[in-house]
Write an enzyme that holds these catalytic residues in place. Sequence first.
Site, mmCIF file in Angstrom:
data_model
loop_
_atom_site.group_PDB
_atom_site.id
_atom_site.type_symbol
_atom_site.label_atom_id
_atom_site.label_comp_id
_atom_site.label_asym_id
_atom_site.label_seq_id
_atom_site.Cartn_x
_atom_site.Cartn_y
_atom_site.Cartn_z
ATOM 1 N N ASP A 183 0.869 -1.218 -0.181
ATOM 2 C CA ASP A 183 -0.102 0.150 0.046
ATOM 3 C C ASP A 183 0.923 1.138 -0.106
ATOM 4 O O ASP A 183 1.805 1.434 0.615
ATOM 5 C CB ASP A 183 -0.894 -0.143 1.307
ATOM 6 C CG ASP A 183 -1.798 1.067 1.457
ATOM 7 O OD1 ASP A 183 -2.540 1.255 0.306
ATOM 8 O OD2 ASP A 183 -1.696 1.865 2.193
ATOM 9 N N GLU A 190 1.056 -1.288 -5.238
ATOM 10 C CA GLU A 190 0.106 0.001 -5.544
ATOM 11 C C GLU A 190 0.836 1.211 -5.875
ATOM 12 O O GLU A 190 0.998 2.021 -4.964
ATOM 13 C CB GLU A 190 -0.780 0.168 -4.199
ATOM 14 C CG GLU A 190 -2.078 0.945 -4.647
ATOM 15 C CD GLU A 190 -2.259 2.001 -3.421
ATOM 16 O OE1 GLU A 190 -3.517 2.640 -3.674
ATOM 17 O OE2 GLU A 190 -1.340 2.110 -2.414
#
Length: 587
Positions: free
Chosen positions: A255, A297
């Site tokens: 993330d 990501e």
Amino acid sequence: MEERLAAIGPRLRRQLDRLYGQHGGAGALWARTETLLRERFAERHAALRALDEARLADPDWFVRPDMLGYSTYVDRYAGTVAGLAARVDHLESLGVRYLHLLALLKAREGDSDGGFAVADYLAVEPRLGTIDEVEALTARLRAARISLCVDLALNHTADDHLWAKAARAGDPFYRDFYITVDAAEAAARDAELPQVFPATAPGNFTHVPAMGGHVWTTFYPFQWDLNWRNPDVFLAILDVALRLANRGVEAFRLDSIAFLWKRPGSDCRNLPQTHYIVRALRAALDIAAPATLLKAEAIVPTAFVPPYFGLDEGEGFEPECHLVYNNSLMVAGWVGLAEQSAALPAAIVAASGGLPTGANWLSYARCHDDIGWGSVLGDLRAIDAAPERRLAAAARFLEGVDGGWARGAPFQGDGAVLHGSNGTMASLAGLESARGEEEREAAYRRIALLNALAIASGGLATTYMGDELGLLNDYAYRDDPERAHEGRWLHRPAMDWAALDDIAARRISGDLRALRAARVASGGAGAPVLVETGAASLLGVACGHDRVFLNFGAAPAALPAAGLDRLTGAACDTAPAWGVVWLEGPR
């Protein structure tokens, strides 16, 4: 493992030297890293070691025609981890091979950025279940040939994580896990840094008196950025990843990966040291848990994406992430629909080729996040001198400003030209506004078109929960005080299991299954190849030994050549409005 340590260890140590060599304790850091790898591998049980060996024997296992995915929040899908385990049959019916459970780990109390402010990496959100239940779920999923992916927040922890609590209490060891500056430096840095959430969380620093200054908080004030210049942070996060892998997690979505390293005078995004960190994590997992995938990501312009797959910096290719989101392709698909033009989708498909061996895109039509228009500015600038105006027009269209069929909503508008757009796939594609069978049919075709773009382009195509049923925008979040400020809840509705047999669900799921079957039959997977069509609205993509044509226009478009359509079984020389034609090979 010792053989892998000998073979891969030099690559891992090279990254550590690049990151922490100036500390003067590189030898001690390496010794601690080796010890950690051996300890965690010793704890890895037999079933996972067997999986390691199977994956090592088939390193491209995730680059397969049948490797399609699904993404969901546990609570929105089935309430709890145990409830989800009882619903794995739905995933199997869709041919899912990869399941991404969003925001599974324990988040902070209260606002938590939708669960991405992690308070404990090794525990599950209590209302969802326990880590032991997750481990049992992984066994159920492996039996169904489904790999579990969870989020690993690398950039920050919640402000109530144990590390943050210790830092706030004055523990010097954990104080150095975070970045604290004085007011003058915070102001100077803010002047050179972009803002992620300008409307709801302006700025990049938060004054925390107990920390003696301003803590770096790129996202929300309760998400404290980690200090990756500290090698203890690297070891702590590596330990987390290894422990979760030993619980049966087979993939990590890294993330907010672009933000890890901080350097004065830069925008602190996509810096070389960020890549060294991720390459080090990859090498360590390749040694101690080689069945594990890393997914970046990296919601960044296409030009910045290739390094997240890895690079050769003079000492051989150094792999980084197995998978990277093809965010630009997703955005391009929606731009194509808004403009009735294949120009931007074609440019992104052309730019998405040339992947290294053992890597693939993760492709998708929608996800839990907004459609961030700015990520394709660079790509669009190559074909349009005024890309901001063009993207702003696409955003307005999808938000229904001009009276069209889309029913989206703006996200994080701050007075700038560009922002994000929210909405479920079905609402954005016109199903919510459809009145009558003709308009519903057009919406179904647009949904199939974007699913075909994700599937035919060869990536690990992932469906976001509820999109297979045609779930519409959930406006109820506006009445919830804890969610009303966060517009992305618009496209995070609860799964409507009663809708499985509705007309929309049967049509959309049926189209998805047909597209999956066509891709499997074509043998296509991996980097896409553009096929020229000569028509402004028509995109052509080579998939395996087939050619797939996607018509982004509201009028039929002639194909460059006729053939047998795998989706209908009939000969075809024209793509209908918003239509997909999957021509059986040869190319």
